[in-house]
Design a protein around this motif. Structure first.
Motif, PDB file in Angstrom:
ATOM      1  N   LEU A  47     -16.254  26.408  -4.728  1.00 50.75           N
ATOM      2  CA  LEU A  47     -14.848  26.373  -5.142  1.00 50.75           C
ATOM      3  C   LEU A  47     -14.212  27.759  -5.105  1.00 50.75           C
ATOM      4  O   LEU A  47     -13.086  27.928  -4.619  1.00 50.75           O
ATOM      5  CB  LEU A  47     -14.727  25.758  -6.533  1.00 50.75           C
ATOM      6  CG  LEU A  47     -15.083  24.271  -6.635  1.00 50.75           C
ATOM      7  CD1 LEU A  47     -15.019  23.801  -8.077  1.00 50.75           C
ATOM      8  CD2 LEU A  47     -14.160  23.439  -5.752  1.00 50.75           C
ATOM      9  N   ALA A  48     -14.942  28.758  -5.590  1.00 49.61           N
ATOM     10  CA  ALA A  48     -14.407  30.118  -5.550  1.00 49.61           C
ATOM     11  C   ALA A  48     -14.303  30.608  -4.103  1.00 49.61           C
ATOM     12  O   ALA A  48     -13.346  31.303  -3.742  1.00 49.61           O
ATOM     13  CB  ALA A  48     -15.279  31.057  -6.374  1.00 49.61           C
ATOM     14  N   GLY A  49     -15.256  30.234  -3.262  1.00 49.56           N
ATOM     15  CA  GLY A  49     -15.205  30.614  -1.848  1.00 49.56           C
ATOM     16  C   GLY A  49     -14.011  30.006  -1.136  1.00 49.56           C
ATOM     17  O   GLY A  49     -13.369  30.660  -0.311  1.00 49.56           O
ATOM     18  N   LEU A  50     -13.720  28.754  -1.448  1.00 49.62           N
ATOM     19  CA  LEU A  50     -12.539  28.118  -0.848  1.00 49.62           C
ATOM     20  C   LEU A  50     -11.255  28.800  -1.307  1.00 49.62           C
ATOM     21  O   LEU A  50     -10.326  28.981  -0.532  1.00 49.62           O
ATOM     22  CB  LEU A  50     -12.506  26.622  -1.188  1.00 49.62           C
ATOM     23  CG  LEU A  50     -13.555  25.773  -0.467  1.00 49.62           C
ATOM     24  CD1 LEU A  50     -13.522  24.333  -0.989  1.00 49.62           C
ATOM     25  CD2 LEU A  50     -13.333  25.796   1.030  1.00 49.62           C
ATOM     26  N   ALA A  51     -11.224  29.211  -2.562  1.00 51.63           N
ATOM     27  CA  ALA A  51     -10.047  29.940  -3.067  1.00 51.63           C
ATOM     28  C   ALA A  51      -9.931  31.296  -2.375  1.00 51.63           C
ATOM     29  O   ALA A  51      -8.824  31.750  -2.063  1.00 51.63           O
ATOM     30  CB  ALA A  51     -10.144  30.119  -4.579  1.00 51.63           C
ATOM     31  N   ASN A  65     -11.405  37.285   8.201  1.00 56.05           N
ATOM     32  CA  ASN A  65     -12.443  37.103   9.206  1.00 56.05           C
ATOM     33  C   ASN A  65     -12.855  35.626   9.169  1.00 56.05           C
ATOM     34  O   ASN A  65     -13.762  35.233   8.444  1.00 56.05           O
ATOM     35  CB  ASN A  65     -13.624  38.023   8.906  1.00 56.05           C
ATOM     36  CG  ASN A  65     -14.678  37.988   9.993  1.00 56.05           C
ATOM     37  OD1 ASN A  65     -14.692  37.110  10.836  1.00 56.05           O
ATOM     38  ND2 ASN A  65     -15.577  38.953   9.950  1.00 56.05           N
ATOM     39  N   TYR A  66     -12.177  34.809   9.969  1.00 55.92           N
ATOM     40  CA  TYR A  66     -12.394  33.365   9.906  1.00 55.92           C
ATOM     41  C   TYR A  66     -13.753  32.945  10.461  1.00 55.92           C
ATOM     42  O   TYR A  66     -14.297  31.918  10.050  1.00 55.92           O
ATOM     43  CB  TYR A  66     -11.253  32.627  10.597  1.00 55.92           C
ATOM     44  CG  TYR A  66      -9.962  32.743   9.808  1.00 55.92           C
ATOM     45  CD1 TYR A  66      -9.822  32.095   8.593  1.00 55.92           C
ATOM     46  CD2 TYR A  66      -8.908  33.531  10.262  1.00 55.92           C
ATOM     47  CE1 TYR A  66      -8.668  32.206   7.844  1.00 55.92           C
ATOM     48  CE2 TYR A  66      -7.740  33.655   9.526  1.00 55.92           C
ATOM     49  CZ  TYR A  66      -7.628  32.989   8.319  1.00 55.92           C
ATOM     50  OH  TYR A  66      -6.483  33.108   7.575  1.00 55.92           O
ATOM     51  N   ALA A  67     -14.324  33.714  11.369  1.00 54.90           N
ATOM     52  CA  ALA A  67     -15.669  33.405  11.865  1.00 54.90           C
ATOM     53  C   ALA A  67     -16.689  33.542  10.730  1.00 54.90           C
ATOM     54  O   ALA A  67     -17.576  32.691  10.562  1.00 54.90           O
ATOM     55  CB  ALA A  67     -16.030  34.326  13.024  1.00 54.90           C
ATOM     56  N   LYS A  68     -16.557  34.594   9.948  1.00 55.07           N
ATOM     57  CA  LYS A  68     -17.453  34.811   8.803  1.00 55.07           C
ATOM     58  C   LYS A  68     -17.260  33.701   7.764  1.00 55.07           C
ATOM     59  O   LYS A  68     -18.234  33.144   7.249  1.00 55.07           O
ATOM     60  CB  LYS A  68     -17.158  36.170   8.175  1.00 55.07           C
ATOM     61  CG  LYS A  68     -17.930  36.474   6.925  1.00 55.07           C
ATOM     62  CD  LYS A  68     -17.526  37.840   6.375  1.00 55.07           C
ATOM     63  CE  LYS A  68     -18.125  38.143   5.047  1.00 55.07           C
ATOM     64  NZ  LYS A  68     -17.729  39.459   4.532  1.00 55.07           N
ATOM     65  N   ILE A  69     -16.013  33.370   7.474  1.00 50.50           N
ATOM     66  CA  ILE A  69     -15.715  32.324   6.489  1.00 50.50           C
ATOM     67  C   ILE A  69     -16.298  30.991   6.943  1.00 50.50           C
ATOM     68  O   ILE A  69     -16.917  30.264   6.164  1.00 50.50           O
ATOM     69  CB  ILE A  69     -14.197  32.218   6.248  1.00 50.50           C
ATOM     70  CG1 ILE A  69     -13.695  33.483   5.551  1.00 50.50           C
ATOM     71  CG2 ILE A  69     -13.851  30.976   5.429  1.00 50.50           C
ATOM     72  CD1 ILE A  69     -12.187  33.608   5.520  1.00 50.50           C
ATOM     73  N   GLY A  70     -16.125  30.684   8.235  1.00 49.24           N
ATOM     74  CA  GLY A  70     -16.661  29.429   8.775  1.00 49.24           C
ATOM     75  C   GLY A  70     -18.176  29.375   8.725  1.00 49.24           C
ATOM     76  O   GLY A  70     -18.768  28.353   8.376  1.00 49.24           O
TER      77      GLY A  70
END
Length: 119
Positions: A47-51, A65-70
């Motif tokens: 939940l905190a990661g999604l926030a 960095n959307y690659a890292k997030i994904g």
């Protein structure tokens, strides 16, 4: 807004600490079972990661960095699947398969390493 983002990051790290800590207690305590605390830690981290993945409160000129997030999201989903399947097997058979148990710990450490090392 940046302070709130840092608080959410702190909560995210606490979630992973709870997950890895609960796993380590079981790993080195000899039982090697999945506990409710592991699921709670994973949920807090998710939940905190999604926030954190939302583009709010970033300093001017900083890009996500959307690659890292994904990648972190995929690893977290695998951890969640392993916890869910392992908990179900634990209820039926009384134990978790060793591979599932060790994978949760390894993937949790990998997810934390991705967060720290990948820039």
């Amino acid at each position: 807004m940046e302070t709130l983002r840092h608080v959410v990051l702190f909560v995210h790290l606490i979630g992973f600490a709870v997950l890895l800590g609960a796993w380590a207690v079981q790993a080195f305590g000899g039982k090697r079972q999945f506990t409710r605390l592991m699921s709670i830690g994973m949920t807090i981290a998710a939940l905190a990661g999604l926030a954190l993945a939302a583009p709010w409160g970033l300093p001017e000129g900083v890009e996500m960095n959307y690659a890292k997030i994904g990648t972190k999201l995929v690893v977290l989903l695998v951890i969640g699947a392993l916890l869910g399947i392992g908990t179900s097997k634990q209820r039926k058979a009384g134990s978790v398969p060793a591979v599932m148990f060790w994978l949760v710990g390894i993937l949790t450490a990998v997810n934390a390493a991705i967060a720290v090392i990948w820039r």
